[in-house]
Write a protein that holds these residues in place. Structure first.
Motif, short mmCIF file in Angstrom:
data_model
loop_
_atom_site.label_atom_id
_atom_site.label_comp_id
_atom_site.label_asym_id
_atom_site.label_seq_id
_atom_site.Cartn_x
_atom_site.Cartn_y
_atom_site.Cartn_z
N VAL A 1 4.42 -0.25 -9.76
CA VAL A 1 4.14 0.99 -9.04
C VAL A 1 5.20 2.04 -9.36
N LEU A 2 6.45 1.66 -9.35
CA LEU A 2 7.53 2.61 -9.65
C LEU A 2 7.42 3.15 -11.07
N SER A 3 7.08 2.29 -12.02
CA SER A 3 7.00 2.74 -13.41
C SER A 3 5.87 3.74 -13.59
N LEU A 4 4.75 3.56 -12.87
CA LEU A 4 3.62 4.46 -13.04
C LEU A 4 3.82 5.80 -12.34
N ALA B 1 -1.82 6.43 -5.93
CA ALA B 1 -2.06 5.59 -4.77
C ALA B 1 -2.21 4.16 -5.26
N TRP B 2 -1.86 3.21 -4.43
CA TRP B 2 -1.94 1.82 -4.84
C TRP B 2 -2.26 0.94 -3.63
N VAL C 1 0.86 -1.19 0.00
CA VAL C 1 0.00 0.00 0.00
C VAL C 1 0.89 1.23 0.00
N GLY C 2 0.49 2.26 -0.74
CA GLY C 2 1.27 3.49 -0.72
C GLY C 2 0.58 4.64 -1.40
N ALA D 1 2.73 -0.33 -19.89
CA ALA D 1 1.80 -0.06 -18.79
C ALA D 1 1.75 1.43 -18.44
N ALA D 2 2.91 2.06 -18.35
CA ALA D 2 2.94 3.49 -17.98
C ALA D 2 2.27 4.34 -19.05
#
Length: 216
Positions: free
Chosen positions: A171-174, A183-184, A8-9, A116-117
């Motif tokens: 997550v990092l790529s987005l 948020a994820w 989560v972040g 994806a990004a």
């Protein structure tokens, strides 16, 4: 065996305009976890409307008011003429002088896609464009939101630690996308959740947001 953990972040630009979103996004992630742990299902893997409902619930938890399908009277000048129309935005959240209108778009995102990004940014661009059109010349602040539930073919059956690494890399790529916040939430309880008729793992969701520029 590696223990499966919640992933989560939140990443939020440090501007006054976005301050109300910090608590809203934290509440959004908490709701996703509660639903997964208490209901045993993945709240995020349904429709855009269901994800808007979760966002509205999160806003309420964070001390804001929320109305889905909010009616707005918008206008736009065409030379000497003023066009006026009644429309609806996906959601309205209270805050500030006028509150904030939200337009959202949703697409499912392949975890291992090299594009994806780019896909995520395209979905967010569409949401922001919809917010611009809906707002017209109204004084409301506006926000575009991209809901991005992620998936992987169930036949891939990845090992737990590898899966976690892939999710964190996604997550990092987005976070390189042109967004004001991200948020994820990948609940441990739904890491192996099956959707799409059992053909895909749907372990969680990413959310991107970008504010429509205020008029000067």
């Amino acid at each position: 065996m590696n223990e499966i953990k919640d992933i989560v972040g939140i990443k939020l630009a440090e501007t006054e305009r976005l301050v109300p979103w910090a608590d809203t996004l934290s509440a959004w992630a908490a709701l996703q976890l509660e639903f997964a742990n208490q209901v045993g299902h993945a709240a995020y893997c349904y429709t855009e409307r269901s994800n808007l409902g979760l966002l509205a619930q999160a806003a309420l938890r964070a001390g804001r008011y929320a109305l889905e399908e909010y009616q707005i009277v918008a206008s736009k000048k065409h030379g000497p003429l003023q066009e006026v129309w009644a429309g609806r935005c996906d959601c309205w959240l209270s805050g500030g002088e006028y509150g904030e209108l939200i337009e959202a778009k949703q697409e499912f995102l392949a975890i291992r896609s090299p594009l994806a990004a780019k896909q995520a940014e395209r979905v967010l661009d569409q949401a922001v464009a919809a917010a611009v059109r809906t707002r017209g010349d109204a004084p409301l602040p506006a926000m575009g939101i991209a809901f991005l539930p992620v998936f992987l073919r169930a036949s891939c059956d990845p090992e737990a630690s590898q899966f976690e690494t892939e999710l964190q890399n996604l997550v990092l790529s987005l976070q390189t996308c042109n967004s004001d916040f991200a948020a994820w939430c990948f609940p441990a309880a739904t890491r192996n959740y099956l959707g799409n008729g059992g053909s895909a793992l749907m372990p969680g969701i990413l959310l991107l947001g970008r504010a429509v520029a205020d008029r000067t």
